[in-house]
Design an enzyme around this catalytic site. Structure first.
Site, PDB file in Angstrom:
ATOM      1  NE  ARG A   1      -3.091   0.294   3.173  1.00 30.33           N
ATOM      2  CZ  ARG A   1      -2.508   0.504   4.356  1.00 30.33           C
ATOM      3  NH1 ARG A   1      -1.867   1.646   4.583  1.00 30.33           N
ATOM      4  NH2 ARG A   1      -2.549  -0.398   5.300  1.00 30.33           N
TER       5      ARG A   1
ATOM      6  CE1 TYR B   1     -16.381  12.118 -15.562  1.00 32.33           C
ATOM      7  CE2 TYR B   1     -15.766  12.201 -13.256  1.00 32.33           C
ATOM      8  CZ  TYR B   1     -16.201  11.500 -14.355  1.00 32.33           C
ATOM      9  OH  TYR B   1     -16.459  10.158 -14.228  1.00 32.33           O
TER      10      TYR B   1
ATOM     11  CG  ASP C   1      -9.518  16.909 -14.426  1.00 29.27           C
ATOM     12  OD1 ASP C   1      -8.826  16.349 -15.298  1.00 29.27           O
ATOM     13  OD2 ASP C   1     -10.560  16.422 -13.961  1.00 29.27           O
TER      14      ASP C   1
ATOM     15  CE  LYS D   1     -12.421   8.935 -18.107  1.00 31.67           C
ATOM     16  NZ  LYS D   1     -12.701  10.140 -17.357  1.00 31.67           N
TER      17      LYS D   1
HETATM   18  C1  LIG Z   1     -13.188  10.502 -16.055  1.00 34.25           C
HETATM   19  C2  LIG Z   1     -12.788  11.808 -15.497  1.00 34.25           C
HETATM   20  C3  LIG Z   1     -12.503  11.952 -14.128  1.00 34.25           C
HETATM   21  C4  LIG Z   1     -12.664  10.825 -13.135  1.00 34.25           C
HETATM   22  O1  LIG Z   1     -11.764   9.790 -13.367  1.00 34.25           O
HETATM   23  P1  LIG Z   1     -12.056   8.228 -13.084  1.00 34.25           P
HETATM   24  O2  LIG Z   1     -10.815   7.579 -13.548  1.00 34.25           O
HETATM   25  O3  LIG Z   1     -13.281   7.857 -13.870  1.00 34.25           O
HETATM   26  O4  LIG Z   1     -12.296   8.084 -11.618  1.00 34.25           O
HETATM   27  C5  LIG Z   1     -12.082  13.199 -13.694  1.00 34.25           C
HETATM   28  N1  LIG Z   1     -11.966  14.255 -14.542  1.00 34.25           N
HETATM   29  C6  LIG Z   1     -12.251  14.145 -15.859  1.00 34.25           C
HETATM   30  C7  LIG Z   1     -12.102  15.339 -16.730  1.00 34.25           C
HETATM   31  C8  LIG Z   1     -12.677  12.932 -16.378  1.00 34.25           C
HETATM   32  O5  LIG Z   1     -12.972  12.846 -17.677  1.00 34.25           O
END
Ligand SMILES: *Cc1c(COP(=O)(O)O)cnc(C)c1O
Length: 379
Positions: free
Chosen positions: A46, A98, A170, A195
Site C-alpha cells: 500500500r 466532470y 484537471d 482516459k
Molecule cells: C473521467 C474523469 C474523471 C474521473 O476519473 P475516473 O478515472 O473515472 O475516476 C475526472 N476528470 C475528468 C475530466 C474525467 O474525464
C-alpha cells in the site's frame, strides 16, 4: 529530453535482477526484511510498489513535475486533494466540469464542512470576488467537459500564487502532450489516466503530479493512509499506454479537426463546441497554452429535440455509445443522461449543458469511416 522520448523512457529502468526491458508487474503485498527495519526501500505494497514507482516517476517527468502519485481512479486522486482541507475551508471550482468531480464536491465534501463556489472561469478574474481568508483551493478543468470552454491557467495561477491558494488543474482532456499546467503555474495536475494516458479503455486509474516537496509529503501521507492505491497490473497498463501517447494524440487531433469542421458544415447540425475553431471564445488562450486541440467535442442538432439527439446517439455504428473518452476507439455520449447525470438539471441548463447535447470522443480510426458513420447517423 523531448516529450516523445520521455514518454517512452522516463522513469523506466531495466529490471535490476533480470535486465527485463519492461518494468515487471510486481504482484506482491509485502517485502522480506533481512532484520527488523532493514529492507530495500519497500515494506508493504500500500505504501510502496516498484511498478507503481516507475509509473509515478514517468508521470512526473512527462508533466514537467518533480513528484507523481498514483491512485486507483481519477476520483480517488480528487478525493486525496480534497483531504488536504479541513472543515470551514473554501474551494473555488469551475462551473462546467466532470460530473463526478461535481458529485464528490457537493455530496461528500460539502457534508464534511467544505464550502464550494462554482464559478465561470472563462475570465480568470471572475474568481476574485469569491476569495477570502478561508479559500484554500482553486479547481480548474480546461478544456472543460463537455462544453470545451477554455480557462487561462497562467492567469489563474497569477491570482492564486499571490494569495498562497493551491491551484489544481484537471488535465485529463488535454493530456500532457497538449498542455503542461505546472509550466503555467499550477500547483497540482490531476489526471484520470483511465482516459488518454491509458488510452485503450482497459483500466481505471488516476494520478497527481506536483513540484513542491512538502505538498508531495502531505499527499503521499493521504495516499498511504486512505489507501486508494492502484494495483501493479493497472500501473503496468498505464505505463504501456504512455509509450504511444504522442502518436495517438497526433491522430486524435487531426481526426478531431476534420470532424469538427465537417460537423460545422452539416446543415442539420446546430452548434459545434470545439476549441480549435478560430472564432471559439477561448481560441487565443487555447493557442497560447495548448499544443493542439484534441479530439473531444460536443454538438447540437438544428432540431434541438431530445428525440432527434437520441436517434443520432443510437444510430452510429463505428462510434460506440458509451461513457468515458480518450481511448483509441471513437465514442459518442449523451452528457445529460450519462456522464453529467449527477449534476442537477437546472444547474446543467444554467451552465449551457442542454438535454440535446451530444459529446464525441474522436478515436484514431480512419477519419473517412468516422465521417461516413456520423453522416448516416445524422441522416
Ligand atoms: C473521467 C474523469 C474523471 C474521473 O476519473 P475516473 O478515472 O473515472 O475516476 C475526472 N476528470 C475528468 C475530466 C474525467 O474525464
Amino acid at each position: 529530453m523531448k516529450l516523445s522520448t520521455k514518454l517512452i523512457h522516463a522513469g523506466v529502468e531495466p529490471d535490476p535482477s533480470t535486465g527485463a526491458i519492461m518494468t515487471p508487474i510486481y504482484q506482491t503485498s509485502t517485502y522480506v526484511q533481512s532484520s527488523p527495519g532493514v529492507h530495500k526501500g519497500y515494506e508493504y505494497a500500500r505504501s510502496q510498489n516498484p511498478t507503481r514507482k516507475a509509473l509515478e516517476s514517468a508521470l512526473a517527468h512527462i508533466e514537467n513535475g518533480k513528484h507523481g502519485l498514483c491512485f486507483s481512479s481519477g476520483v480517488a486522486a480528487t478525493d486525496a486533494v480534497l483531504r488536504l482541507l479541513v472543515p470551514g475551508d473554501e474551494v473555488i471550482a469551475a462551473n462546467d466540469m466532470y460530473g463526478g468531480t461535481y458529485r464528490i464536491f457537493t455530496k461528500i465534501f460539502e457534508r464534511a464542512g467544505i464550502k464550494f463556489h462554482f464559478v465561470n472561469m472563462q475570465d480568470a478574474a471572475a474568481i476574485k470576488p469569491y476569495i477570502n481568508d478561508k479559500t484554500k483551493l482553486v479547481w480548474a478543468e480546461t478544456p472543460t467537459n463537455p462544453l470545451m470552454n477554455i480557462v487561462d491557467i497562467a492567469a489563474l495561477a497569477a491570482i492564486t500564487r499571490e494569495r498562497k491558494i493551491l491551484l489544481c488543474v484537471d488535465n485529463t482532456f488535454a493530456s500532457p502532450y497538449l498542455q503542461t499546467p505546472l509550466d503555467l503555474g499550477a500547483d497540482i495536475v490531476l489526471h484520470s489516466a483511465t482516459k488518454y494516458l491509458g488510452g485503450h479503455s482497459d483500466v481505471i486509474h488516476g494520478c497527481l503530479v506536483m513540484n513542491d516537496d512538502e505538498l508531495r509529503e502531505r499527499l503521499y501521507f493521504i495516499q498511504k493512509s486512505c489507501g486508494a492505491v492502484p494495483g501493479p497490473q493497472d500501473c503496468f497498463l498505464v505505463l504501456r499506454g504512455l509509450k504511444t501517447l504522442h502518436v495517438r494524440m497526433d491522430r486524435h487531433c487531426s481526426n478531431g479537426e476534420a470532424i469538427a469542421h465537417w460537423l460545422r458544415k452539416n446543415p442539420k447540425v446546430g452548434q459545434v463546441y470545439w476549441c480549435g475553431f478560430k472564432d471559439h471564445p477561448g481560441y487565443a488562450v487555447a493557442s497560447k497554452q495548448m499544443r493542439g486541440f484534441g479530439g473531444m467535442m460536443s454538438f447540437t442538432l438544428k432540431d434541438d429535440s431530445v428525440d432527434a439527439a437520441m436517434k443520432v446517439l443510437s444510430s452510429t455504428k463505428v462510434f460506440a455509445l458509451a461513457e468515458s473518452l480518450g481511448g483509441v476507439e471513437s465514442l459518442i455520449n449523451h452528457p445529460a443522461s450519462m456522464t453529467h447525470a449527477s449534476i442537477p438539471r437546472e444547474e446543467r441548463i444554467k451552465n449551457g449543458l442542454g438535454d440535446s447535447l451530444i459529446r464525441l470522443s474522436v478515436g484514431i480510426e480512419d477519419v473517412e469511416d468516422l465521417i461516413e458513420d456520423l453522416n448516416q447517423a445524422i441522416g
